[in-house]
Design an enzyme around this catalytic site. Structure first.
Site, PDB file in Angstrom:
ATOM      1  CG  HIS A 255      -1.738 -10.715  26.866  1.00 44.27           C
ATOM      2  ND1 HIS A 255      -0.787  -9.831  26.405  1.00 44.27           N
ATOM      3  CD2 HIS A 255      -1.341 -11.119  28.087  1.00 44.27           C
ATOM      4  CE1 HIS A 255       0.151  -9.720  27.324  1.00 44.27           C
ATOM      5  NE2 HIS A 255      -0.157 -10.479  28.355  1.00 44.27           N
ATOM      6  CG  ASP A 306      -3.196 -14.416  35.327  1.00 43.02           C
ATOM      7  OD1 ASP A 306      -2.347 -14.790  36.142  1.00 43.02           O
ATOM      8  OD2 ASP A 306      -3.266 -13.247  34.904  1.00 43.02           O
TER       9      ASP A 306
HETATM   10  N1  ACO Z   1     -13.540 -11.684  28.163  1.00 41.71           N
HETATM   11  C1  ACO Z   1     -14.428 -11.184  27.301  1.00 41.71           C
HETATM   12  N2  ACO Z   1     -14.139 -10.241  26.387  1.00 41.71           N
HETATM   13  C2  ACO Z   1     -12.873  -9.802  26.365  1.00 41.71           C
HETATM   14  C3  ACO Z   1     -11.891 -10.285  27.224  1.00 41.71           C
HETATM   15  C4  ACO Z   1     -12.265 -11.258  28.156  1.00 41.71           C
HETATM   16  N3  ACO Z   1     -11.388 -11.774  29.013  1.00 41.71           N
HETATM   17  N4  ACO Z   1     -10.733  -9.674  26.971  1.00 41.71           N
HETATM   18  C5  ACO Z   1     -10.963  -8.826  25.977  1.00 41.71           C
HETATM   19  N5  ACO Z   1     -12.267  -8.894  25.597  1.00 41.71           N
HETATM   20  C6  ACO Z   1     -12.904  -8.140  24.560  1.00 41.71           C
HETATM   21  C7  ACO Z   1     -13.269  -6.760  25.101  1.00 41.71           C
HETATM   22  O1  ACO Z   1     -14.550  -6.730  25.672  1.00 41.71           O
HETATM   23  C8  ACO Z   1     -13.170  -5.912  23.849  1.00 41.71           C
HETATM   24  O2  ACO Z   1     -14.316  -6.127  23.068  1.00 41.71           O
HETATM   25  P1  ACO Z   1     -14.998  -4.905  22.300  1.00 41.71           P
HETATM   26  O3  ACO Z   1     -13.947  -4.411  21.343  1.00 41.71           O
HETATM   27  O4  ACO Z   1     -16.181  -5.546  21.664  1.00 41.71           O
HETATM   28  O5  ACO Z   1     -15.346  -3.897  23.350  1.00 41.71           O
HETATM   29  C9  ACO Z   1     -11.994  -6.533  23.103  1.00 41.71           C
HETATM   30  O6  ACO Z   1     -11.958  -7.909  23.527  1.00 41.71           O
HETATM   31  C10 ACO Z   1     -10.671  -5.870  23.428  1.00 41.71           C
HETATM   32  O7  ACO Z   1     -10.463  -5.913  24.831  1.00 41.71           O
HETATM   33  P2  ACO Z   1      -9.782  -4.783  25.704  1.00 41.71           P
HETATM   34  O8  ACO Z   1     -10.262  -4.901  27.108  1.00 41.71           O
HETATM   35  O9  ACO Z   1      -9.922  -3.443  25.040  1.00 41.71           O
HETATM   36  O10 ACO Z   1      -8.284  -5.230  25.569  1.00 41.71           O
HETATM   37  P3  ACO Z   1      -7.088  -4.679  26.446  1.00 41.71           P
HETATM   38  O11 ACO Z   1      -5.874  -4.860  25.655  1.00 41.71           O
HETATM   39  O12 ACO Z   1      -7.390  -3.314  26.957  1.00 41.71           O
HETATM   40  O13 ACO Z   1      -7.125  -5.640  27.730  1.00 41.71           O
HETATM   41  C11 ACO Z   1      -6.889  -7.462  29.133  1.00 41.71           C
HETATM   42  C12 ACO Z   1      -6.362  -6.743  27.892  1.00 41.71           C
HETATM   43  C13 ACO Z   1      -6.963  -6.484  30.299  1.00 41.71           C
HETATM   44  C14 ACO Z   1      -5.929  -8.578  29.510  1.00 41.71           C
HETATM   45  C15 ACO Z   1      -8.297  -8.031  28.821  1.00 41.71           C
HETATM   46  O14 ACO Z   1      -8.195  -9.003  27.801  1.00 41.71           O
HETATM   47  C16 ACO Z   1      -8.972  -8.598  30.041  1.00 41.71           C
HETATM   48  O15 ACO Z   1      -9.599  -7.853  30.803  1.00 41.71           O
HETATM   49  N6  ACO Z   1      -8.851  -9.922  30.294  1.00 41.71           N
HETATM   50  C17 ACO Z   1      -9.414 -10.532  31.473  1.00 41.71           C
HETATM   51  C18 ACO Z   1      -8.507 -10.302  32.679  1.00 41.71           C
HETATM   52  C19 ACO Z   1      -7.228 -11.089  32.597  1.00 41.71           C
HETATM   53  O16 ACO Z   1      -7.227 -12.274  32.305  1.00 41.71           O
HETATM   54  N7  ACO Z   1      -6.112 -10.424  32.909  1.00 41.71           N
HETATM   55  C20 ACO Z   1      -4.794 -11.069  32.921  1.00 41.71           C
HETATM   56  C21 ACO Z   1      -3.970 -10.625  31.749  1.00 41.71           C
HETATM   57  S1  ACO Z   1      -2.405 -11.467  31.715  1.00 41.71           S
HETATM   58  C22 ACO Z   1      -1.529 -10.752  32.956  1.00 41.71           C
HETATM   59  O17 ACO Z   1      -1.650  -9.600  33.243  1.00 41.71           O
HETATM   60  C23 ACO Z   1      -0.653 -11.582  33.733  1.00 41.71           C
END
Ligand code: ACO
Length: 369
Positions: A255, A306
């Protein structure tokens, strides 16, 4: 300076919901209290008006929602003309757009006009989602029953049966948990749209389009897809390890704001456990728990709203591609509250971009390229 994703940027002031030290509140009330005690209609009222309703205010809202639930015949005709395999989020976005097109008051901008449009949109959006399913099943569209509450009516209009109390309570709680969430991407999109003084329906259409992506509300559908793809508890470990090795995102985890846990997830986890057991599908919960354990242990990533909502909705007999539209049904309450708040103290939202393109250069006529 990198401002990728506007992370940590405070873009506006709002008195609707807050996330402070990992605690989510609607109008100052902790989501844990609302999840355990409030109905979705109470939450709608709270988000729109800033206070919880008394009994007569709640009864009036329930009546108004049922009274405005019917959807225009033009929208039903339109739905019937769309490709059978259209994604329900695309149909929903289109239908809400047509709702605005058909509303002669769409461009009236007094507070009362906008409050009425918020009510009509909230009342009709669950009927639209239910109708999307009925149309693709070739079944008759059902009208809301004025004796039923919002969640009960949605399940009734979807299935044609009076739903059992456990299902009604579960959906109602899920709607409460998804209703608002500070300046999430879809709410921000809605606010950007109406800050140009565009109409409320346009704001909701922008929000629906923004919610649909798998990094936001579309993740609940993607979680169910993953659970179906994994299929068995003993396949969880190799599946997740391979996905992580391939640097794939595991849907339903992580998140932007919560780093130590989404307070909504525990409620959905509890519901998932109960409902999957009741419907004879404990495997779905067992797989979910295993995925959860691996992500926490190996990536320190907690589940978001989710993750467990997927198995909850599936246990309610809801089709996978309706999960995100149901999120939209709930979040309409938050979107419209934010739209009203934006209008009340509006300024155009127009940030800047740091230019990183080519240096200033000359146009080259086409015969010299
Ligand atoms: N699975 C694996 N790795 C993850 C995940 C995940 N679900 N989420 C974050 N990470 C990792 C990233 O790869 C990144 O690693 P790195 O620094 O080694 O490259 C680190 O954690 C930071 O992640 P970001 O994507 O930069 O975080 P951001 O704040 O931009 O994204 C998000 C947040 C979009 C929710 C992300 O966690 C994600 O894509 N999750 C999966 C999709 C999801 O569940 N979305 C629903 C969110 S809740 C909502 O909107 C209702």
């Amino acid at each position: 300076m990198s401002t990728a994703g506007l992370e940590g940027i405070v873009a506006t002031q709002s008195s609707i919901s807050s996330i402070i030290d990992g605690v989510l509140t609607y109008r100052g009330i902790d989501i844990d209290e609302l999840a355990d005690q409030a109905s979705f209609e109470e939450v709608i009222y709270l988000l729109w008006n800033g206070e919880l309703p008394n009994s007569s205010q709640l009864a009036e809202l329930r009546q108004d929602l049922a009274a405005h639930a019917a959807i225009p015949a033009e929208i039903i005709t339109l739905m019937k003309s769309l490709p059978e395999n259209a994604h329900p989020m695309a149909t929903l976005r289109t239908a809400v757009s047509v709702l605005g097109l058909l509303d002669p008051e769409a461009r009236n901008m007094s507070l009362e006009d906008n409050q009425r449009k918020a009510l009509k949109t909230q009342a009709k959006i669950s009927s639209i989602v239910a109708a999307i399913q009925r149309v693709r099943e070739g079944k008759e569209i059902l009208m809301a029953n004025p004796d039923y509450g919002y969640a009960e009516n949605f399940l009734y209009m979807l299935t044609g049966q009076k739903p059992d109390q456990i299902a009604v309570e579960a959906l109602d709680k899920a709607l409460v948990l998804h209703a608002d969430h500070e300046l999430n991407a879809s709410t921000f999109a809605a606010r950007v749209t109406v800050a140009t003084l565009s109409d409320l329906y346009s704001g909701v259409v922008s929000a629906i389009g923004t919610l649909g992506g798998p990094l936001h509300g579309g993740a609940n559908e993607a979680v169910m897809h993953m659970l179906e793809e994994i299929g068995e508890v003993d396949k969880v470990e190799p599946y997740i390890h391979q996905a992580l090795a391939e640097k794939k995102k595991i849907m339903g985890f992580g998140h932007r704001v919560y780093k130590t846990g989404d307070p909504r997830a525990k409620h959905l986890k509890e519901m998932s456990k109960k409902l999957t057991a009741l419907t004879g599908q404990p495997k779905l919960y067992d797989m979910s728990i295993k995925i959860h354990d691996i992500l926490e242990a190996e990536k320190a990533l907690p589940p978001n709203v989710d993750f467990y909502s997927a198995s909850v909705y599936h246990s309610l007999g809801i089709q996978r591609d309706l999960f995100t539209p149901i999120f939209a049904v709930s979040r309409t309450s938050g979107w419209t509250a934010h739209i009203l708040e934006q209008y009340a103290n509006n300024r155009l939202i127009r940030p800047r971009a740091e230019y990183v393109g080519p240096k200033k250069r000359h146009y080259i006529p086409i015969d010299q390229r």
